[in-house]
Write a protein that holds these residues in place. Structure first.
Motif, PDB file in Angstrom:
ATOM      1  N   THR A 189      30.664  37.991  38.271  1.00 28.61           N
ATOM      2  CA  THR A 189      31.174  38.236  36.927  1.00 28.61           C
ATOM      3  C   THR A 189      32.504  38.983  37.019  1.00 28.61           C
ATOM      4  O   THR A 189      32.863  39.522  38.072  1.00 28.61           O
ATOM      5  CB  THR A 189      30.186  39.076  36.113  1.00 28.61           C
ATOM      6  N   GLN A 190      33.225  39.039  35.911  1.00 31.24           N
ATOM      7  CA  GLN A 190      34.465  39.813  35.905  1.00 31.24           C
ATOM      8  C   GLN A 190      34.178  41.286  36.164  1.00 31.24           C
ATOM      9  O   GLN A 190      34.971  41.980  36.822  1.00 31.24           O
ATOM     10  CB  GLN A 190      35.199  39.646  34.572  1.00 31.24           C
ATOM     11  N   GLU A 197      39.753  34.915  45.944  1.00 27.89           N
ATOM     12  CA  GLU A 197      40.155  36.121  45.207  1.00 27.89           C
ATOM     13  C   GLU A 197      39.412  37.352  45.726  1.00 27.89           C
ATOM     14  O   GLU A 197      40.027  38.394  45.999  1.00 27.89           O
ATOM     15  CB  GLU A 197      39.871  35.931  43.716  1.00 27.89           C
ATOM     16  N   GLN A 240      37.288  45.938  43.005  1.00 27.06           N
ATOM     17  CA  GLN A 240      38.647  46.470  43.076  1.00 27.06           C
ATOM     18  C   GLN A 240      38.679  47.990  42.986  1.00 27.06           C
ATOM     19  O   GLN A 240      39.619  48.622  43.476  1.00 27.06           O
ATOM     20  CB  GLN A 240      39.501  45.876  41.951  1.00 27.06           C
ATOM     21  N   GLN A 284      37.377  31.624  43.511  1.00 31.60           N
ATOM     22  CA  GLN A 284      36.880  32.987  43.316  1.00 31.60           C
ATOM     23  C   GLN A 284      36.570  33.659  44.653  1.00 31.60           C
ATOM     24  O   GLN A 284      36.810  34.860  44.823  1.00 31.60           O
ATOM     25  CB  GLN A 284      35.633  33.010  42.430  1.00 31.60           C
ATOM     26  N   ASP A 321      31.883  42.404  38.144  1.00 24.34           N
ATOM     27  CA  ASP A 321      31.728  42.507  39.595  1.00 24.34           C
ATOM     28  C   ASP A 321      33.094  42.612  40.277  1.00 24.34           C
ATOM     29  O   ASP A 321      33.289  43.430  41.186  1.00 24.34           O
ATOM     30  CB  ASP A 321      31.003  41.274  40.149  1.00 24.34           C
ATOM     31  N   ILE A 322      34.025  41.759  39.852  1.00 25.23           N
ATOM     32  CA  ILE A 322      35.364  41.754  40.444  1.00 25.23           C
ATOM     33  C   ILE A 322      36.057  43.090  40.195  1.00 25.23           C
ATOM     34  O   ILE A 322      36.669  43.679  41.097  1.00 25.23           O
ATOM     35  CB  ILE A 322      36.215  40.610  39.868  1.00 25.23           C
ATOM     36  N   ASP A 323      35.950  43.584  38.961  1.00 22.76           N
ATOM     37  CA  ASP A 323      36.580  44.858  38.619  1.00 22.76           C
ATOM     38  C   ASP A 323      35.988  45.998  39.453  1.00 22.76           C
ATOM     39  O   ASP A 323      36.713  46.890  39.913  1.00 22.76           O
ATOM     40  CB  ASP A 323      36.390  45.161  37.129  1.00 22.76           C
TER      41      ASP A 323
END
Length: 211
Positions: free
Chosen positions: A137-138, A60, A145, A57, A140-142
């Protein structure tokens, strides 16, 4: 995504694949042999599996960040995180292969730490109860981006500081539980490197007016 950005992303991905492939070979060659091979429920195996997930992660997020900023310091930091953690992830993959153990755990993540009563903090940025410490968390990733420039830099630094703290926590736990020097040596190197990077990232946040 522009053609230039796509080329950079592909080049970065190829570099990481080369790093990981080399590290798997190193991991196979350096897997401990003087002690009994760790079992699939051992702290060593649990650490190798969970830290791979944790590192992946970080890679990523670092690869995302390199596309979201023009700041040379942040780009360099992201590159260092991506390459060092991809290398370490490949090394741990190689350990499991050399030990003849499956890459996937028969138990839930972090069970190897819970066995000895170790608890981890889930209050940091991006952490969620029930998963390994410091993981974003997803959402956070979104969000990372979706941002660019200084907004992306601040979020990246906050997430990566929390992520590093979780990684240090995991590395300290395996040092306490393992007698395999190759495992404890890598864990100690993670503690040293990521503690230094936490201090550096904290200073970068301060430069951006964030405590």
């Amino acid at each position: 995504m522009s053609s230039r950005a796509l080329r950079l992303l592909i080049a970065g991905a190829i570099t990481l694949l080369v790093v990981v492939a080399a590290s798997v070979i190193i991991g196979r060659a350096t897997a401990p042999s003087t002690l009994a091979v760790p079992g699939t429920l051992s702290a060593e195996a649990g650490f190798a599996r969970d830290m791979q997930t944790h590192h992946d992660q970080a890679v990523e997020m670092a690869m995302i960040m390199r596309e979201q900023t023009t700041n040379d310091e942040i780009k360099s930091l992201a590159y260092d995180v991506a390459t060092s953690q991809a290398q370490q992830s490949g090394q741990m993959f190689g350990w499991l292969a050399a030990w003849g153990l499956p890459q996937n755990s028969p138990r839930e993540a972090m069970a190897w730490m819970a066995d000895s009563g170790h608890t981890h903090n889930t209050e940091s940025v991006g952490a969620t109860a029930g998963v390994m410490p410091g993981m974003a968390t997803q959402a956070d990733i979104d969000r990372l981006q979706s941002l660019t420039g200084e907004d992306a830099e601040v979020l990246f630094l906050q997430l990566m500081i929390a992520h590093h703290r979780g990684g240090v926590d995991m590395a300290k736990a395996v040092v306490e539980r393992s007698k395999h020097q190759v495992v404890t040596d890598l864990a100690q190197s993670i503690i040293t490197a990521q503690t230094g990077e936490i201090e550096y990232m904290t200073s970068l946040l301060a430069e951006r007016g964030v405590n």
